[in-house]
Each structure stands twice: as C-alpha cells, then as structure tokens.
Design an enzyme around this catalytic site. Structure first.
Site, mmCIF file in Angstrom:
data_model
loop_
_atom_site.group_PDB
_atom_site.id
_atom_site.type_symbol
_atom_site.label_atom_id
_atom_site.label_comp_id
_atom_site.label_asym_id
_atom_site.label_seq_id
_atom_site.Cartn_x
_atom_site.Cartn_y
_atom_site.Cartn_z
ATOM 1 N N TYR A 158 0.831 -1.199 -0.235
ATOM 2 C CA TYR A 158 -0.092 0.031 0.048
ATOM 3 C C TYR A 158 0.724 1.333 0.018
ATOM 4 O O TYR A 158 0.433 2.209 -0.673
ATOM 5 C CB TYR A 158 -1.180 -0.031 1.075
ATOM 6 C CG TYR A 158 -2.074 -0.987 0.660
ATOM 7 C CD1 TYR A 158 -2.078 -2.219 1.236
ATOM 8 C CD2 TYR A 158 -2.999 -0.630 -0.232
ATOM 9 C CE1 TYR A 158 -3.072 -3.178 0.984
ATOM 10 C CE2 TYR A 158 -4.189 -1.609 -0.360
ATOM 11 C CZ TYR A 158 -4.315 -2.826 0.224
ATOM 12 O OH TYR A 158 -4.846 -3.803 -0.463
ATOM 13 N N CYS B 267 -11.498 -0.272 19.487
ATOM 14 C CA CYS B 267 -10.941 1.279 19.492
ATOM 15 C C CYS B 267 -11.310 1.775 18.181
ATOM 16 O O CYS B 267 -11.790 3.042 18.645
ATOM 17 C CB CYS B 267 -9.305 0.875 19.258
ATOM 18 S SG CYS B 267 -8.397 2.006 19.101
ATOM 19 N N CYS C 62 -1.278 2.173 16.539
ATOM 20 C CA CYS C 62 -2.696 3.036 17.016
ATOM 21 C C CYS C 62 -2.112 3.846 18.312
ATOM 22 O O CYS C 62 -1.511 3.368 19.247
ATOM 23 C CB CYS C 62 -3.530 2.276 17.218
ATOM 24 S SG CYS C 62 -5.155 3.024 17.914
ATOM 25 N N HIS D 21 -14.237 1.298 -1.464
ATOM 26 C CA HIS D 21 -13.295 0.366 -1.232
ATOM 27 C C HIS D 21 -12.314 1.219 -0.156
ATOM 28 O O HIS D 21 -11.118 0.630 -0.068
ATOM 29 C CB HIS D 21 -12.876 -0.489 -2.159
ATOM 30 C CG HIS D 21 -13.695 -1.345 -2.896
ATOM 31 N ND1 HIS D 21 -13.661 -1.875 -4.217
ATOM 32 C CD2 HIS D 21 -15.015 -1.912 -2.294
ATOM 33 C CE1 HIS D 21 -14.707 -2.664 -4.487
ATOM 34 N NE2 HIS D 21 -15.292 -2.730 -3.404
ATOM 35 N N ARG E 135 1.655 1.820 -3.598
ATOM 36 C CA ARG E 135 0.651 2.609 -4.257
ATOM 37 C C ARG E 135 0.397 3.818 -3.961
ATOM 38 O O ARG E 135 -0.066 4.776 -4.629
ATOM 39 C CB ARG E 135 -0.665 1.406 -4.254
ATOM 40 C CG ARG E 135 -0.452 0.450 -4.706
ATOM 41 C CD ARG E 135 -1.565 -0.857 -4.550
ATOM 42 N NE ARG E 135 -2.830 -0.278 -4.984
ATOM 43 C CZ ARG E 135 -3.994 -0.971 -4.937
ATOM 44 N NH1 ARG E 135 -3.935 -1.937 -3.856
ATOM 45 N NH2 ARG E 135 -5.159 -0.425 -5.080
ATOM 46 N N CYS F 272 -7.016 1.630 12.912
ATOM 47 C CA CYS F 272 -6.564 0.638 13.918
ATOM 48 C C CYS F 272 -7.037 -0.673 13.600
ATOM 49 O O CYS F 272 -8.156 -0.929 13.177
ATOM 50 C CB CYS F 272 -7.277 0.903 15.576
ATOM 51 S SG CYS F 272 -6.537 -0.353 16.574
ATOM 52 N N CYS G 175 -4.301 2.738 21.177
ATOM 53 C CA CYS G 175 -4.354 1.263 22.070
ATOM 54 C C CYS G 175 -3.024 0.660 21.627
ATOM 55 O O CYS G 175 -3.023 -0.487 22.073
ATOM 56 C CB CYS G 175 -5.552 0.605 21.753
ATOM 57 S SG CYS G 175 -5.392 -0.060 19.915
#
Ligand code: BV8
Ligand code: ZN
Length: 281
Positions: free
Chosen positions: A77, A145, A181, A131, A80, A139, A184
């Site tokens: 990702y 969370c 995150c 999408h 991209r 998270c 948390c």
C-alpha cells in the site's frame, strides 16, 4: 459530395444518441474502476501492470495477508500511495468532475482508492469510495478502538533504512517499524476494504439513499472496470432494474463489464481519458 449527407459511422451515431440521452438525464450513476486512473500511470488489477513484484494484488488485499505478513502488505500500500502521490489526474477524472458539477444528480461509485478524482475537483458529495482510500489508516481493532486517520502520517513513522524520495525504485527497503495506533498501541492498517470485508456502512447507506431518492435511474456509466467484484458490480443491475440505460467505456471489447448490454445501451471502446471528454461534454 455534400458533407451534410456524409453517412455517419456507427461510432458517431452512437455518440449522437448518447448525447441526446445524456442531455435529458437527471439521475445518473457511474461505477468507475482502475481503468479510470490507467492513463495517469496507476496500474490496474487485471492489466499486465496489475502485478506488484509478481504478487497478484487480490492475494494481498485480504485480512489474512495482513495478519500473516503486515510488513509486506504495508509495503504494497505504501508503494501504491507513492505512485498515487506522483501521479496526476487525467482527462477522464476532469471530465467526470466537470460533468458532476454540471449535473448534481450524478453520483460516482468509485472502486479506486487513489485520490485523483478529488484532485481533479470532483465534488466530494458526488463520489463514494466503496473500497476505502490509500490515504486513510485505521486501528486493526475496529470493534473496541476504532481509531482512524487520513493523511500520510505513518509514512514518517515507517522510516526506511534508506530514503526513497527519488524516482521510485523497488523493491524498497524494509520498514524499520510498522505504524501503531496512538490510542491502543495495536497495529494500524490501511483504511481500505479487503476481500471478505464488508463495505463501510455509511457508503452502503449513501448508495441506498441515492437509489431510493430517484423514482427512475436515467443512465449508468460503467467506466474502466472489469465489473467482477461485488457488491460494487451488483449496482449495475440495480440501476438497470430502475430503468437505467447502460454506457460502458473500456479499452477491452470482449469484457465482463459489457456483458448483457441491451440494444439501446452503449459501448465505447478505448482509453477513458480519450473518450470521456467527448462523451460527457
Ligand atoms: C464482501 C480495495 C461480504 C483494496 C478491493 C469468495 C470468498 C470471499 C469473498 C468472495 C468470494 N466470492 C465473492 C466474494 C465477494 C468478493 C468478490 O466480489 N470477489 C470477486 C473476486 C469474485 N467481494 C468482497 O469480498 C467484498 N466484500 O463481499 O463482503 C461481507 C458482508 C458482510 C460482512 C462480512 C463480509 C469486498 C471487495 C472489495 C475488495 N477490495 N479494493 C485495494 O484496492 O487494494 S477490490 C479491487 O479489485 C478494486 O477496488 C476493484 O473493485 C477490483 C478491481 O477491479 P477494477 O477496478 O475493475 O480493475 P481491473 O484491473 O479488474 O479492471 C480494469 C478494467 O479497466 C478492465 O476492464 C480493463 O479492460 C479496463 N481498462 C484498462 N485501462 C483502461 C481501461 N478502461 C478504460 N480506459 C483505460 N485506459
Ligand atoms: Zn487502536
């Protein structure tokens, strides 16, 4: 010979009949896919460019892939994102944005996770990202969370062992740390919808509201998509059941996306960046 009587070829006849219908259409829905950004250099899922480092993207766009190898999926990702950041919106994005400004009843359902439509000035309230987005992170624990954020913040957190700011070279170096995150301390994940995951509730509600708000759908545009992923592709039939005539724009003639086209539907073969500016003028 008098040009006024030049016989129009089928393409021009189609274009005329499409324009006649477009000008009288109020409720229009567009389903767009990777083909819309192809002219901007972003690879499609199916095209030859659709492979990343010899991985089939559909094997990486799953919760299982992330659970077993979060670092690889984050690389996918991040790559991209990098490509999308370097890419420019093309004339198809601009044509669709311009038509949306002219036609408030035109809603775009985008399967793309890049931001090229927004960067082309597409009105925010007339596009739904079915999408998710490359530029959203959330998270892994969406139940308890639910933290999420937009932007590229974690790229700074994921310092590379060497800088990749120059022209993209792959394979990029491994990340030293994966984004966590701030709420948390669990892992953050890309804010996209993977295979086997439900579409965001608010997106499904937005689409339902749009269809409920129109007694009849005048036109459905199916642009640059293989129309094989559901429920996204299912909206073509929903529109048809509400009276829509379908217009497919695709480089590939024998494509699933123009399966089941009727006599009074349209198919325009070619690059969306070449076809849309004329089609939607
Ligand atoms: C769901 C985000 C249920 C991530 C994407 C078995 C097991 C598990 C699931 C399923 C199963 N069978 C069916 C399913 C459902 C599954 C599905 O449909 N699978 C398919 C493969 C059969 N769907 C899902 O899993 C969905 N969720 O069903 O949840 C549920 C419900 C409640 C509770 C729990 C669960 C979620 C699907 C979303 C997956 N995420 N993307 C990321 O991007 O990395 S999908 C991704 O692939 C895209 O978003 C897009 O949807 C699809 C790719 O399609 P295209 O965009 O069309 O790209 P493609 O390359 O295929 O085609 C490009 C086209 O453009 C071609 O036709 C080409 O000819 C043309 N073209 C190329 N260049 C140009 C051009 N045209 C014009 N101009 C050009 N220049
Ligand atoms: Zn959290």
């Amino acid at each position: 010979s008098c040009s006024a009587f030049r016989t129009l070829d089928s393409e021009e006849v189609n274009l005329h009949s499409f324009h006649d219908h477009l000008v009288n259409s109020a409720s229009i829905i567009a389903l767009v896919g990777a083909g819309l950004s192809a002219a901007s250099g972003l690879s499609t899922f199916q095209g030859i460019g659709g492979l990343w480092r010899s991985y089939d993207p559909t094997t990486l766009a799953t919760p299982e892939a992330f659970a077993s190898n979060p670092e690889l999926v984050w690389q996918f990702y991040s790559h991209r994102r990098h490509c999308a950041t370097l890419a420019q919106p093309n004339l198809a994005h601009h044509a669709l944005a311009e038509a949306s400004r002219r036609k408030p009843g035109l809603l775009t359902l985008s399967q793309k996770i890049d931001d090229l439509s927004e960067r082309a000035g597409h009105p925010q309230e007339q596009i739904l990202h079915l999408h998710g987005s490359l530029f959203q992170s959330r998270c892994v624990d969406s139940q308890n969370c639910g933290y999420s954020r937009s932007g590229m913040a974690e790229s700074s957190q994921m310092q590379r062992t060497r800088d990749i700011s120059g022209p993209y070279t792959s394979p990029d170096p491994p990340f030293q740390t994966l984004p966590t995150c701030p709420n948390c301390t669990r892992l953050l994940r890309p804010g996209v919808v993977w295979f086997g995951e439900p579409l965001p509730r608010e997106v499904l509600a937005g689409i339902r509201n749009w269809f409920d708000s129109c007694a009849k759908v005048d036109l459905m545009l199916v642009i640059g998509t293989s129309a094989q992923v559901y429920p996204a592709a299912g909206y073509i039939n929903v529109a048809r059941l509400k009276g829509a005539r379908i217009c497919v724009v695709n480089t590939n003639r024998d494509h699933e996306s123009n399966e089941g086209l009727h006599e009074d539907d349209w198919f325009f073969q070619g690059d969306a960046a070449v076809i849309l500016p004329t089609l939607l003028q």
